[in-house]
Write a protein that holds these residues in place. Structure first.
Motif, short mmCIF file in Angstrom:
data_model
loop_
_atom_site.label_atom_id
_atom_site.label_comp_id
_atom_site.label_asym_id
_atom_site.label_seq_id
_atom_site.Cartn_x
_atom_site.Cartn_y
_atom_site.Cartn_z
N HIS A 1 0.82 -1.19 0.00
CA HIS A 1 -0.10 -0.08 -0.02
C HIS A 1 0.85 1.32 0.08
CE1 HIS A 1 -3.23 2.85 1.02
NE2 HIS A 1 -4.08 1.82 1.08
N ARG A 2 0.59 2.12 -1.04
CA ARG A 2 1.40 3.32 -1.10
C ARG A 2 1.65 4.27 0.13
NH1 ARG A 2 -0.92 7.10 -5.47
NH2 ARG A 2 0.69 8.31 -4.84
N PHE A 3 0.40 4.20 1.21
CA PHE A 3 0.70 5.05 2.37
C PHE A 3 1.49 4.29 3.41
CE2 PHE A 3 -3.30 6.69 0.18
CZ PHE A 3 -2.55 7.73 -0.28
N ALA A 4 1.44 3.10 3.37
CA ALA A 4 2.20 2.32 4.61
C ALA A 4 3.53 2.53 4.36
CB ALA A 4 1.82 0.61 4.30
N ASP A 5 4.20 2.34 3.33
CA ASP A 5 5.56 2.63 2.93
C ASP A 5 5.78 3.07 1.52
OD1 ASP A 5 8.43 2.33 2.77
OD2 ASP A 5 8.31 0.48 3.69
N PRO A 6 5.66 4.64 1.68
CA PRO A 6 5.69 5.21 0.46
C PRO A 6 6.87 5.16 -0.09
CG PRO A 6 4.80 6.93 2.19
CD PRO A 6 5.31 5.51 2.69
N ALA A 7 8.14 5.32 0.36
CA ALA A 7 9.53 5.18 -0.39
C ALA A 7 9.30 3.73 -0.98
CB ALA A 7 10.70 5.41 0.71
#
Length: 332
Positions: free
Chosen positions: A2-8
């Protein structure tokens, strides 16, 4: 992921040259873990760019894309040609809706259709180009009919047996299409053309070796297992597919089945062996067919994908080597 759990980590994955699965099991599976069968993905960027290069779009071309997926490829086509010249078809309603939202946020507005890609989209025809982002075993003739003479179809194509490559077909005024394969590929199958493959036990008539005839071969199952070898074998041996049963000691059994559920064969691989045990049953001697197909490929110097081509007519698909006048022999 998920993009918001680990953006990098998400960002690095999205910008890597790898395919990214975006849907499992036609959307029935949700969550961060893997499902049973991947059913939609964002394709590997180098594959996307190579297929677009093969498509060779020109200013003013109208393009039909079969398989919207995430919408990325439709965005690239819209950027190049203008949204008014792009039609994209997606069978999955949820995927189509999500892609439409992404495209509009990027200010691209191609005609987005929820429908069966086998049918193409006649309302928007004629097209100058058709590109499929899913693989086929038969090029739907609706695609050919919806392309102007001289137009181009680019699609991943593979036989039942396995192996797959992108074919570039040029459409003729007589309703046929001809062209060469331009490189290896591995795409998810067009939904209507997915295979339903029976379990090995459905072929057996009794305790092992059932009614099978035993023999040996000097051809290793490893020899026929590469992607290119599977393609070269598969175009000669219609209606046959392999399964591999692996064991804890590192050995394995190659199973061959026909789609008619009439014939089967096994070949046992063990390290250090130079001859391998074969069992075959049914009206088709499936290992003999596969072995003969492999020898044909070897006698022709193991040609790569680029030496194969395909001719599509309303009633047939013919794979050829080097030229349409040299059709591949069929076995079985």
């Amino acid at each position: 992921m998920h993009r918001f759990a680990d953006p990098a980590k998400w960002w690095n994955a999205v910008y890597s040259d790898v395919p990214l699965t975006t849907q499992w099991d036609d959307g029935d599976h949700t969550g961060a873990d893997r499902g049973v069968m991947p059913t939609s993905s964002n394709s590997m960027p180098t594959m996307v760019f190579s297929m677009l290069a093969a498509l060779e779009v020109e200013d003013g071309n109208r393009v039909l894309e079969v398989g919207t997926g995430t919408g990325w490829n439709a965005a690239l086509l819209s950027h190049r040609l203008g949204s008014d010249n792009v039609v994209t078809v997606e069978v999955d309603k949820t995927s189509a809706g999500d892609a439409r939202c992404r495209l509009s946020r990027a200010e691209y507005y191609p005609t987005s259709v929820v429908g069966d890609g086998v049918e193409g989209y006649a309302t928007g025809a004629p097209y100058d180009r058709v590109i499929a982002t899913c693989s086929v075993g038969r090029v739907p003739h609706a695609w050919v009919n919806q392309v102007r003479p001289g137009g181009v179809i680019v699609a991943p194509w593979g036989p039942e047996y396995g192996g797959e490559a992108v074919v570039r077909l040029k459409v003729s005024a007589d309703g046929t299409a001809h062209g060469r394969f331009v490189g290896s590929s591995a795409f998810m199958r067009l939904r209507r053309q997915r295979a339903s493959r029976p379990n090995s036990l459905e072929y057996l008539s009794g305790p092992w070796p059932a009614d099978g005839t035993e023999s040996t071969t000097g051809v290793s199952p490893d020899d026929v297992g590469s992607w290119l070898a599977m393609f070269a074998v598969g175009v000669q041996v219609p209606g046959v597919f392999p399964l591999v049963e692996r064991y804890a000691d590192g050995t394995y059994t190659l199973w061959l089945h026909d789609t008619a559920i009439t014939s089967w064969a096994t070949v046992d691989w063990e390290p250090g062996r130079h001859d391998y045990e074969v069992v075959q049953s049914g009206p088709r001697s499936l290992w003999d067919e596969v072995e003969a197909a492999w020898h044909w490929w070897c006698r022709h110097d193991r040609p790569g994908f680029d030496r194969f081509g395909l001719t599509v007519t309303p009633g047939s698909h013919t794979v050829w080597l080097d030229s349409p006048e040299n059709p591949i022999p069929l076995r079985g």
